[in-house]
Motif scaffolding. Structure first.
Motif, PDB file in Angstrom:
ATOM      1  N   GLN A 107      -2.902   8.538   2.258  1.00 52.59           N
ATOM      2  CA  GLN A 107      -3.944   7.525   2.343  1.00 52.59           C
ATOM      3  C   GLN A 107      -4.553   7.521   3.744  1.00 52.59           C
ATOM      4  OE1 GLN A 107      -2.934   3.739   0.103  1.00 52.59           O
ATOM      5  NE2 GLN A 107      -0.878   4.607   0.332  1.00 52.59           N
ATOM      6  N   ARG A 108      -5.767   7.002   3.821  1.00 50.40           N
ATOM      7  CA  ARG A 108      -6.523   7.057   5.066  1.00 50.40           C
ATOM      8  C   ARG A 108      -5.774   6.368   6.223  1.00 50.40           C
ATOM      9  NH1 ARG A 108     -11.893   8.151   6.025  1.00 50.40           N
ATOM     10  NH2 ARG A 108     -12.671   7.376   8.033  1.00 50.40           N
ATOM     11  N   LYS A 127       3.062   4.121  -1.581  1.00 50.83           N
ATOM     12  CA  LYS A 127       3.110   4.718  -2.913  1.00 50.83           C
ATOM     13  C   LYS A 127       4.188   5.801  -2.964  1.00 50.83           C
ATOM     14  CE  LYS A 127      -1.802   3.896  -3.782  1.00 50.83           C
ATOM     15  NZ  LYS A 127      -1.514   2.727  -4.647  1.00 50.83           N
ATOM     16  N   GLU A 172      -2.653   6.132   6.684  1.00 57.54           N
ATOM     17  CA  GLU A 172      -1.552   6.968   7.131  1.00 57.54           C
ATOM     18  C   GLU A 172      -2.051   8.052   8.086  1.00 57.54           C
ATOM     19  OE1 GLU A 172       1.621   7.640   3.797  1.00 57.54           O
ATOM     20  OE2 GLU A 172      -0.351   7.617   2.842  1.00 57.54           O
ATOM     21  N   VAL A 212       0.815  -1.220   0.000  1.00 56.48           N
ATOM     22  CA  VAL A 212       0.000   0.000   0.000  1.00 56.48           C
ATOM     23  C   VAL A 212       0.845   1.264   0.000  1.00 56.48           C
ATOM     24  CG1 VAL A 212      -1.938  -1.143   1.148  1.00 56.48           C
ATOM     25  CG2 VAL A 212      -0.196   0.002   2.535  1.00 56.48           C
TER      26      VAL A 212
END
Length: 728
Positions: free
Chosen positions: A644-645, A498, A647, A496
């Motif tokens: 991202q959520r 990126k 994180e 996950v």
């Protein structure tokens, strides 16, 4: 790749490729050239004394290829016949060490590139680091190098201890190895110092980069990843030139199983900006580097000793599956010291499992309390069988790391014979039960001296050869374990993770600050909940308050009021018309427009959410403890966009105020999912306005048991210049 092969594909060869494929094609070409430089078949050296020293060092390391000194007037250098110039060389050299004045360096680099040389190290100084004419010379140097690999200028050189290559003008402390850690430094002297370490770190490469005019940190890492003999890559970084490119190669290293360790020096601003928000005071350049390294699974250390110890631990044991540790020592003082140092590093010291506890009790007896950390006393000191059984019980815990605290005596005054028995027992216990190791995972066995000087180099090398990490100093050892656990967590989450996108340029225009009401409307369009309110002139304030219902908040509306509390431009919890009028009278000189809002109730906590812009990192997001004490508390975490959520959730959980957010001492918990929604909405707004956003401050976001409210907002942006536009 042959010595005369083209260093990079022509533009026509990559025309029509996707951006990712084009980047990979360019990276592949750069890797090929750097591999020629790192592991050459032949080396050309240019210059006098420094070039002669490079030849001596190559011979000392056992370089088996050809050495070609180049000098216009000398007949020989170190007994080898000289060539007068580049044109006279037998063929294009894979590697060249150029140690001549700067103007001659520029010319020679151009001649080498024209012949199809692999790569060059430019030793001379006096380039961009001095400015003026030096900057122009550096631009010419890069132009002349073309697609050839280039390290420097103002660069001390490179050491390849795997293949015996020393493009290096000085003595050094390393020796040949079969595999090991690669170190890249921006400082030649720091690089030299690192080669002199006496901590049993197996150095595979030491590469200095100087001014980084040619190949930069990310391309060097990429090339090193192609060498399967490199176990870990450590970096001394003063600054990165392409953050997005670094993120790509860092994630590649993570996928490939080669940990990266960074010693980031300096914390000066990366670019000038006019900061009006609270957020910008929290998210300085150093916080951005922290965010980058955390996002990409790079372990960040704070000093050279930490760099060596973390690289060494990762070389032996690799990333860890967690943070559970156990330690054994024959001293209660050492045991308590381990516990004290482990706790602030986030390491866990769980209770010893019952089976292991029974085994330890059987060998240690009733006089020893079996606990973690373990003080096994000296009753079994010197007894190989009993110590082996004790340490086998330690290994039975199957924690992530198993430590033996052991400081050797001074060998010039004392005997260490019985210490050898203890080490033999620990090694035997660590190596026992290979079938169990295969089924439960590798046991990270470590011998650590509480003082770095108390683990002599010969003993440390012996431990290394037996698969035990020899660690110098308790704090650095525990830091290394924490870093290995961090890298391990990143490895497990790599699917996950990126990379960053290239920084989006700002549109042309002038800076503008939105007033609070306008900023709130802009954010509400992205789903951020704001209080019910009205913007009205002074004469209509009472009517607006009656319509909304007391208690209310009254604020002066002006783009000039970035910090309303300090300016006296906000009054809270006004319970009736009399209080409202008194507040209005105090603020009448600040504006002719006022925002009347409903007063929020049942607030669990105040949180700040902000976005700031950096010339190198682009947009980043900060979350933390908010309100008027934001700078005082300094409790914040910064994330790089896009985010991202998961994180955001992890960042909130890392805050000191996290216990307050989830409910503290009987007080209600806040609606954390709603808070995460709000943070993601801010991130969505920022990315949608990446071409114009300078900074954004939402402070505070009020967290309640059943939602959140954004009660203040500041947005600075670039507005295109057009006729009739007014800019503040």
């Amino acid at each position: 790749m042959s010595a005369t092969a083209a260093p990079a594909p022509a533009n026509a060869a990559i025309e029509g490729l996707t951006e990712a494929a084009e980047c990979e094609a360019q990276d592949s070409a750069a890797r090929a050239q750097l591999q020629r430089l790192f592991s050459p078949r032949h080396i050309a050296v240019f210059g006098g004394n420094a070039a002669a020293e490079a030849i001596r060092q190559c011979r000392k390391l056992g370089f088996a290829g050809d050495l070609w000194p180049v000098h216009p007037t000398r007949a020989t250098v170190e007994g080898i016949a000289c060539y007068p110039d580049v044109a006279a060389l037998p063929q294009a050299p894979d590697a060249s060490f150029v140690a001549v004045p700067r103007e001659a360096t520029v010319a020679i680099v151009g001649q080498l590139a024209a012949r199809g040389a692999g790569g060059v190290i430019c030793y001379a100084s006096g380039f961009a680091e001095v400015g003026g004419e030096g900057l122009a010379l550096q631009h010419q140097l890069v132009h002349n190098a073309g697609d050839m690999a280039l390290l420097g200028p103002n660069c001390y050189g490179m050491l390849n201890y795997l293949d015996g290559v020393a493009l290096w003008p000085d003595q050094h402390g390393g020796q040949r190895v079969g595999c090991g850690v690669a170190l890249i430094t921006q400082s030649g002297n720091i690089g030299l110092n690192l080669t002199m370490q006496r901590r049993a770190l197996p150095l595979a490469y030491l590469i200095t980069v100087g001014n980084k005019a040619g190949n930069r940190m990310e391309s060097l890492v990429d090339a090193l990843l192609a060498d399967p003999r490199v176990s870990v890559i450590g970096m001394h970084i003063e600054g990165l030139d392409d953050v997005a490119a670094f993120s790509r190669v860092a994630l590649k290293a993570l996928r490939q199983g080669v940990p990266l360790v960074a010693l980031k020096a300096g914390s000066s601003a990366l670019g000038a900006q006019t900061a009006m928000s609270h957020t910008s005071s929290l998210a300085g350049p150093d916080a951005l580097y922290d965010a980058l390294f955390a996002r990409c699974g790079v372990a960040r250390v704070r000093d050279p000793a930490g760099l060596i110890e973390t690289c060494k631990f990762l070389h032996v044991h690799g990333p860890l599956g967690g943070k559970r540790i156990i330690s054994a020592s024959c001293s209660g003082g050492e045991a308590s010291l381990v516990a004290d140092l482990a706790q602030p590093r986030g390491l866990d010291m769980p209770a010893i499992p019952s089976a292991a506890q029974a085994r330890l009790h059987a060998v240690l007896g009733d006089k020893v309390t079996v606990a973690n950390p373990l003080d096994y006393h000296t009753y079994i000191w010197g007894d190989l069988g009993a110590q082996t059984e004790c340490f086998s019980g330690l290994m039975d815990c199957n924690f992530d790391a198993h430590l033996l605290v052991l400081d050797y005596p001074r060998l010039d005054r004392c005997s260490a014979e019985s210490w050898g028995t203890t080490v033999d027992a620990f090694v035997a216990a660590a190596h026992a039960g290979e079938a169990l190791v295969q089924s439960t995972g590798k046991k990270a066995a470590t011998v650590v001296a509480s003082l770095p000087e108390d683990l002599p180099e010969d003993y440390a090398q012996s431990l290394m050869a037996r698969g035990i990490a020899p660690m110098h100093g308790l704090p650095d050892c525990l830091d290394a374990i924490a870093h290995a656990a961090q890298v391990g967590a990143a490895v497990r989450a790599q699917a996950v993770l990126k990379p960053l996108s290239p920084v989006q340029a700002l549109q042309a225009g002038s800076p503008r600050t939105l007033d609070e009401a306008t900023a709130k409307r802009a954010l509400a369009a992205f789903g951020l909940p704001v209080p019910k309110g009205r913007v009205v002139p002074a004469a209509q304030v009472a009517e607006a308050a009656d319509a909304l219902g007391y208690p209310v908040v009254l604020k002066a509306v002006s783009a000039q009021l970035a910090h309303k509390t300090e300016a006296g431009a906000v009054h809270l919890n006004l319970a009736n018309a009399e209080q409202l009028q008194a507040a209005l009278n105090k603020m009448a000189h600040l504006s002719d427009q006022f925002l009347v809002e409903q007063m929020a109730a049942n607030v669990v906590a105040e949180v700040i959410v902000g976005v700031q812009r950096d010339a190198q990192f682009g947009l980043s997001l900060t979350v933390g403890a908010g309100g008027v004490l934001v700078e005082l508390l300094q409790d914040a975490r910064t994330l790089l966009l896009p985010v991202q959520r998961h994180e955001v959730q992890a960042a909130l959980e890392s805050l000191r105020i996290w216990p307050l957010l989830r409910g503290f001492r009987g007080k209600p918990a806040g609606d954390v999912p709603a808070l995460v929604d709000a943070v993601m909405a801010v991130a969505d707004y920022a990315q949608s306005h990446a071409h114009s956003l300078l900074e954004l401050d939402v402070n505070p976001v009020l967290l309640m048991p059943d939602g959140v409210l954004v009660v203040d907002a500041l947005i600075r942006c670039i507005e295109p210049i057009s006729e009739g536009t007014s800019h503040v």
